[in-house]
Each structure stands twice: as C-alpha cells, then as structure tokens.
Design a protein around this motif. Sequence first.
Motif, PDB file in Angstrom:
ATOM      1  N   ARG A  78      -4.014  -5.630 -14.620  1.00  0.00           N
ATOM      2  CA  ARG A  78      -3.899  -4.944 -15.907  1.00  0.00           C
ATOM      3  C   ARG A  78      -2.804  -5.549 -16.775  1.00  0.00           C
ATOM      4  NH1 ARG A  78      -6.805  -0.171 -16.244  1.00  0.00           N
ATOM      5  NH2 ARG A  78      -7.509   0.763 -14.280  1.00  0.00           N
ATOM      6  N   GLY A  79      -1.955  -6.380 -16.199  1.00  0.00           N
ATOM      7  CA  GLY A  79      -0.928  -7.083 -16.960  1.00  0.00           C
ATOM      8  C   GLY A  79      -1.352  -8.519 -17.192  1.00  0.00           C
ATOM      9  N   LEU A  80      -1.173  -9.012 -18.420  1.00  0.00           N
ATOM     10  CA  LEU A  80      -1.592 -10.364 -18.778  1.00  0.00           C
ATOM     11  C   LEU A  80      -0.717 -10.871 -19.906  1.00  0.00           C
ATOM     12  CD1 LEU A  80      -3.621 -12.797 -19.015  1.00  0.00           C
ATOM     13  CD2 LEU A  80      -5.014 -11.308 -20.479  1.00  0.00           C
ATOM     14  N   SER A  81      -0.262 -12.105 -19.783  1.00  0.00           N
ATOM     15  CA  SER A  81       0.497 -12.744 -20.859  1.00  0.00           C
ATOM     16  C   SER A  81       0.025 -14.179 -21.001  1.00  0.00           C
ATOM     17  CB  SER A  81       1.999 -12.714 -20.565  1.00  0.00           C
ATOM     18  OG  SER A  81       2.736 -13.165 -21.683  1.00  0.00           O
ATOM     19  N   ALA A  82      -0.590 -14.478 -22.148  1.00  0.00           N
ATOM     20  CA  ALA A  82      -1.087 -15.822 -22.431  1.00  0.00           C
ATOM     21  C   ALA A  82       0.014 -16.631 -23.097  1.00  0.00           C
ATOM     22  CB  ALA A  82      -2.308 -15.745 -23.338  1.00  0.00           C
ATOM     23  N   VAL A  83       0.408 -17.732 -22.491  1.00  0.00           N
ATOM     24  CA  VAL A  83       1.415 -18.621 -23.073  1.00  0.00           C
ATOM     25  C   VAL A  83       0.744 -19.680 -23.942  1.00  0.00           C
ATOM     26  CG1 VAL A  83       3.255 -20.277 -22.581  1.00  0.00           C
ATOM     27  CG2 VAL A  83       3.013 -18.217 -21.165  1.00  0.00           C
ATOM     28  N   ASP A  84      -0.327 -20.273 -23.412  1.00  0.00           N
ATOM     29  CA  ASP A  84      -1.127 -21.245 -24.155  1.00  0.00           C
ATOM     30  C   ASP A  84      -2.435 -21.448 -23.394  1.00  0.00           C
ATOM     31  OD1 ASP A  84      -0.530 -23.076 -22.021  1.00  0.00           O
ATOM     32  OD2 ASP A  84       1.297 -23.674 -23.062  1.00  0.00           O
ATOM     33  N   ARG A  85      -3.191 -22.488 -23.713  1.00  0.00           N
ATOM     34  CA  ARG A  85      -4.465 -22.714 -23.019  1.00  0.00           C
ATOM     35  C   ARG A  85      -4.282 -23.067 -21.552  1.00  0.00           C
ATOM     36  NH1 ARG A  85      -9.310 -23.236 -24.600  1.00  0.00           N
ATOM     37  NH2 ARG A  85      -9.782 -24.924 -23.126  1.00  0.00           N
ATOM     38  N   HIS A  86      -3.112 -23.586 -21.203  1.00  0.00           N
ATOM     39  CA  HIS A  86      -2.872 -24.036 -19.842  1.00  0.00           C
ATOM     40  C   HIS A  86      -2.117 -23.020 -18.994  1.00  0.00           C
ATOM     41  CE1 HIS A  86      -4.279 -27.933 -21.205  1.00  0.00           C
ATOM     42  NE2 HIS A  86      -3.398 -27.903 -22.176  1.00  0.00           N
ATOM     43  N   THR A  87      -1.272 -22.234 -19.629  1.00  0.00           N
ATOM     44  CA  THR A  87      -0.351 -21.361 -18.895  1.00  0.00           C
ATOM     45  C   THR A  87      -0.614 -19.897 -19.197  1.00  0.00           C
ATOM     46  OG1 THR A  87       1.340 -23.082 -18.961  1.00  0.00           O
ATOM     47  CG2 THR A  87       2.060 -20.840 -18.452  1.00  0.00           C
ATOM     48  N   ALA A  88      -0.746 -19.105 -18.137  1.00  0.00           N
ATOM     49  CA  ALA A  88      -0.904 -17.662 -18.265  1.00  0.00           C
ATOM     50  C   ALA A  88      -0.342 -16.987 -17.020  1.00  0.00           C
ATOM     51  CB  ALA A  88      -2.371 -17.282 -18.457  1.00  0.00           C
ATOM     52  N   TRP A  89       0.130 -15.755 -17.204  1.00  0.00           N
ATOM     53  CA  TRP A  89       0.622 -14.933 -16.106  1.00  0.00           C
ATOM     54  C   TRP A  89      -0.229 -13.667 -16.039  1.00  0.00           C
ATOM     55  CZ3 TRP A  89       5.805 -15.764 -13.839  1.00  0.00           C
ATOM     56  CH2 TRP A  89       6.490 -16.865 -14.392  1.00  0.00           C
ATOM     57  N   VAL A  90      -0.531 -13.189 -14.834  1.00  0.00           N
ATOM     58  CA  VAL A  90      -1.215 -11.913 -14.654  1.00  0.00           C
ATOM     59  C   VAL A  90      -0.460 -11.101 -13.613  1.00  0.00           C
ATOM     60  CG1 VAL A  90      -3.517 -12.693 -15.350  1.00  0.00           C
ATOM     61  CG2 VAL A  90      -2.796 -12.948 -12.963  1.00  0.00           C
ATOM     62  N   SER A  91      -0.552  -9.775 -13.750  1.00  0.00           N
ATOM     63  CA  SER A  91       0.120  -8.889 -12.803  1.00  0.00           C
ATOM     64  C   SER A  91      -0.774  -7.690 -12.530  1.00  0.00           C
ATOM     65  CB  SER A  91       1.475  -8.422 -13.365  1.00  0.00           C
ATOM     66  OG  SER A  91       1.290  -7.639 -14.542  1.00  0.00           O
ATOM     67  N   GLY A  92      -0.618  -7.113 -11.330  1.00  0.00           N
ATOM     68  CA  GLY A  92      -1.493  -6.000 -10.998  1.00  0.00           C
ATOM     69  C   GLY A  92      -1.087  -5.242  -9.760  1.00  0.00           C
ATOM     70  N   THR A  93      -2.095  -4.734  -9.067  1.00  0.00           N
ATOM     71  CA  THR A  93      -1.869  -3.908  -7.885  1.00  0.00           C
ATOM     72  C   THR A  93      -1.318  -4.750  -6.736  1.00  0.00           C
ATOM     73  OG1 THR A  93      -4.184  -4.261  -7.272  1.00  0.00           O
ATOM     74  CG2 THR A  93      -3.672  -2.262  -8.518  1.00  0.00           C
ATOM     75  N   GLN A  94      -0.865  -4.032  -5.699  1.00  0.00           N
ATOM     76  CA  GLN A  94      -0.303  -4.664  -4.502  1.00  0.00           C
ATOM     77  C   GLN A  94       0.910  -5.537  -4.824  1.00  0.00           C
ATOM     78  OE1 GLN A  94      -3.454  -6.612  -2.198  1.00  0.00           O
ATOM     79  NE2 GLN A  94      -4.952  -5.166  -3.011  1.00  0.00           N
ATOM     80  N   GLY A  95       1.605  -5.187  -5.909  1.00  0.00           N
ATOM     81  CA  GLY A  95       2.803  -5.929  -6.294  1.00  0.00           C
ATOM     82  C   GLY A  95       2.550  -7.379  -6.616  1.00  0.00           C
ATOM     83  N   VAL A 111       1.834 -10.822  -8.721  1.00  0.00           N
ATOM     84  CA  VAL A 111       2.024 -11.611  -9.939  1.00  0.00           C
ATOM     85  C   VAL A 111       1.520 -13.025  -9.655  1.00  0.00           C
ATOM     86  CG1 VAL A 111       3.644 -12.546 -11.632  1.00  0.00           C
ATOM     87  CG2 VAL A 111       4.039 -10.276 -10.663  1.00  0.00           C
ATOM     88  N   LEU A 112       0.608 -13.513 -10.486  1.00  0.00           N
ATOM     89  CA  LEU A 112       0.088 -14.870 -10.367  1.00  0.00           C
ATOM     90  C   LEU A 112       0.396 -15.647 -11.640  1.00  0.00           C
ATOM     91  CD1 LEU A 112      -3.509 -14.324  -8.870  1.00  0.00           C
ATOM     92  CD2 LEU A 112      -1.319 -14.478  -7.660  1.00  0.00           C
ATOM     93  N   ARG A 113       0.497 -16.967 -11.492  1.00  0.00           N
ATOM     94  CA  ARG A 113       0.758 -17.833 -12.641  1.00  0.00           C
ATOM     95  C   ARG A 113      -0.078 -19.104 -12.519  1.00  0.00           C
ATOM     96  NH1 ARG A 113       5.731 -21.890 -13.445  1.00  0.00           N
ATOM     97  NH2 ARG A 113       4.855 -22.393 -11.416  1.00  0.00           N
ATOM     98  N   THR A 114      -0.658 -19.534 -13.638  1.00  0.00           N
ATOM     99  CA  THR A 114      -1.341 -20.818 -13.692  1.00  0.00           C
ATOM    100  C   THR A 114      -0.709 -21.680 -14.765  1.00  0.00           C
ATOM    101  OG1 THR A 114      -3.469 -21.959 -13.965  1.00  0.00           O
ATOM    102  CG2 THR A 114      -3.088 -20.021 -15.344  1.00  0.00           C
ATOM    103  N   THR A 115      -0.648 -22.967 -14.519  1.00  0.00           N
ATOM    104  CA  THR A 115      -0.154 -23.924 -15.529  1.00  0.00           C
ATOM    105  C   THR A 115      -1.163 -25.034 -15.758  1.00  0.00           C
ATOM    106  OG1 THR A 115       1.054 -25.154 -13.812  1.00  0.00           O
ATOM    107  CG2 THR A 115       2.280 -23.460 -15.043  1.00  0.00           C
ATOM    108  N   ASP A 116      -2.374 -24.869 -15.204  1.00  0.00           N
ATOM    109  CA  ASP A 116      -3.407 -25.894 -15.369  1.00  0.00           C
ATOM    110  C   ASP A 116      -4.720 -25.296 -15.860  1.00  0.00           C
ATOM    111  OD1 ASP A 116      -4.262 -24.572 -13.119  1.00  0.00           O
ATOM    112  OD2 ASP A 116      -3.978 -26.257 -11.750  1.00  0.00           O
ATOM    113  N   GLY A 117      -4.603 -24.283 -16.720  1.00  0.00           N
ATOM    114  CA  GLY A 117      -5.792 -23.701 -17.319  1.00  0.00           C
ATOM    115  C   GLY A 117      -6.614 -22.836 -16.406  1.00  0.00           C
ATOM    116  N   GLY A 118      -6.030 -22.370 -15.310  1.00  0.00           N
ATOM    117  CA  GLY A 118      -6.739 -21.505 -14.383  1.00  0.00           C
ATOM    118  C   GLY A 118      -7.406 -22.221 -13.226  1.00  0.00           C
TER     119      GLY A 118
END
Length: 370
Positions: A63-80, A82-89
């Motif tokens: 339910r948490g999402l922050s788009a930095v750009d086309r390559h980088t995004a952070w997501v957060s959710g249940t079970q504590g 947090v994931l991060r991508t720097t290569d477009g997913g």
Amino acid sequence: MRRLGKTRRTVRTVRTARGRAWAAAVAAGVALAAPTAVPAQAQAHGDPHWALKDTGAPSVRFRGLSAVDRHTAWVSGTQGTVLRTTDGGATWRNVSPPGAAELQFRDIEAFDARRAVVLATGEGEASRVYRTDDGGATWTESFRNTDAKAFYDCLTFFDRRHGLAMSDPVDGTFRILSTRDGGRSWKVLPNTGMPAALDGEAGFAASGQCLVSSGPRDVWLATGGAARARVLHSSDRGLTWTATDTPVPAGDPARGVFALAFRDRTHGLAVGGDYRADQPSPRSAATTGDAGRTWRRAATPPPAYRSGVTWLPHSRTAALAVGPTGTDLTTDAGRTWRTLDTGSYDTVDCAPGLGCWAAGEQGRVARLEN
C-alpha cells in the motif's frame, strides 16, 4: 558558464517536451490493458500499458509506493516489508528494517535511490517512522507512538527536510507530526489550529495518499467514516487548517475520501467510495480548482471504489486512479473517468521523469510502459 547554462536549459526543454508528448500519448491512445491481455500489436506500436514486475513477494500487500523515476521505486507493505528497485523493476532488493516483521508499512516517501522515510501504521506503538540514508542497508527508528489513542495513517514531504504525518483524531482532533530534518526527528504540532473532528471521522491508511502536499507549504488531509467526507487544508505546513465537505459519500466507517492528488496548490483530485467489495461506490470522485475550498463531484466517476490517484507528469488534465477492481483514466482533469484495466492495485504514483508505478495485493507492482 553561459554555454553550460544554455545546455542545461536545452536539456530541460527537451525533457519537458518529451514528457508532454508522453502524457499526450497516454491521454489520447491509452491501451492500459491488463498485462496478461495486452495485444501484441498494441505493444508493437508502443501504446502505454501496465507491465507487471516480479517482486518475489506474493504474500505481501503493498500500500506504500514512492516513484523516484522510471528506474527507481520503493514499495512498502505488510509483514514489515520494504522493497527497492533501481533497474526499472527487473530486480527487487528486500531492504526491510530488521525486526519489523509484525509491522504494516502503509506509506513510504523516497527522496532518491538511497534516502527514504517509511511509516508503519497501527494502534499505539505499532505506529512508527523509520529513515534510511543508504538504500535500506540500515534504518533508524525516528518515531514510535506511545499514545494508545493515536493511529497514524499517512505522511508527506514538502521538500527533503520538511514533512508531516497524520494520526486519526485524538481527544477530538486529528493529530499532526512535523519534521524539519528529513524525518530524522519528529514533534507533535499544537492542535489549536485544527478543526474538531466529526463523530467517527478518521483517515484511511489505504494508499499513503490521505495526506498530500504541493509546493513549500500547502497540505491536504482526506477523511471518511463520519456523516460527511471532508478534506482539510493547511497553507502553513500544518499549523492551521480549514475543513470542507466533499460530495463523496460517507455515513459509514467504510466510506469516504481515500486518496488525494494535487498537481499544484489549487487543482486537486479526490477518490474513494466504499471499500467493501459487495457495496456500490457512486460519486466516488471529486475535483477542486480552488485549493480545496470547494469540491465538485465528477460527472462520470470511476465505477467502483478507488484507493489511489495521481496526475500524469507534464499534464494539466490527465490522471490515473486505481483500486482493487481496476485502473481509470481522466483526460479532462477529473470530470470524467473511464476504466482501462481490471488488475488489482491499491496505490499509484508518477515521478516527474516519466516513471509511473502501481502496487497492491499479492506482491503486485507494475510500471507504465510503451
């Protein structure tokens, strides 16, 4: 120096022009079919569509999402999580704070690929804030709620230093936390400038968009659960607030405004409805052109409950709304919406650099691609 300045202006102009062309293509052609049903010719012609990215976390609801750009995004959710991508997913790194498996991270705000602030929601000490400065390799807990009556829902930042977080009403008013150092420390703001909450009124920690900001000082707070669904606005970083009724139905703990998006300090969108799958959500969207002083219901709203909304970058009229039953597009600044995708998403976010992302249940994360 003049030559360098001219080069920078040229680069910005090219990027802005590209962004406007991209937004226009989405608004005009838009084939956001479900990723499993995108026609081959649509992809061949470069029509924009959601493309699912394998997060490797099918049991997590993001339910948490922050788009930095086309390559980088952070997501957060249940079970504590947090994931991060720097290569477009293409790949995702699990950067969850240690010892947080029992927490629900319902909102995350990232400044870049290394710095982010994440909010855990829940009663009492379940509401916490963490910050990382090294891409999630380490985290610092900067706030832990000790008031059993508080329940924090959302956070937002005006810039890299100044931000707010909001709690459901405590002793009759919404509670606001403030930071001036990028989320490294927090303090509760005085409630003297906050209007009294309605009976049963609260925020919804559904998408990280019940508290949003635009510019250096303006912030809006969405509510539901009471007799009327309201939007509260502050133009002084949360010190004083005014409340306005919206046409989004309320009158039940499951109904109200769930998400807001402002493309500047005056033009905003509100979406919501009734989150129960067996209940209809008429009049589930509204618009404002005066910073939230008045709200007008959408002539053709989304057909069902929507929990997230975002403006397309470099567009004054196009925006996306998402919910468990689909994605909708408006090309007239929220007056009319049409469904473009039936995939389930809880939240959506676009970065100025043309990176639009959506996230939701069963580890679903997608990027808008063409």
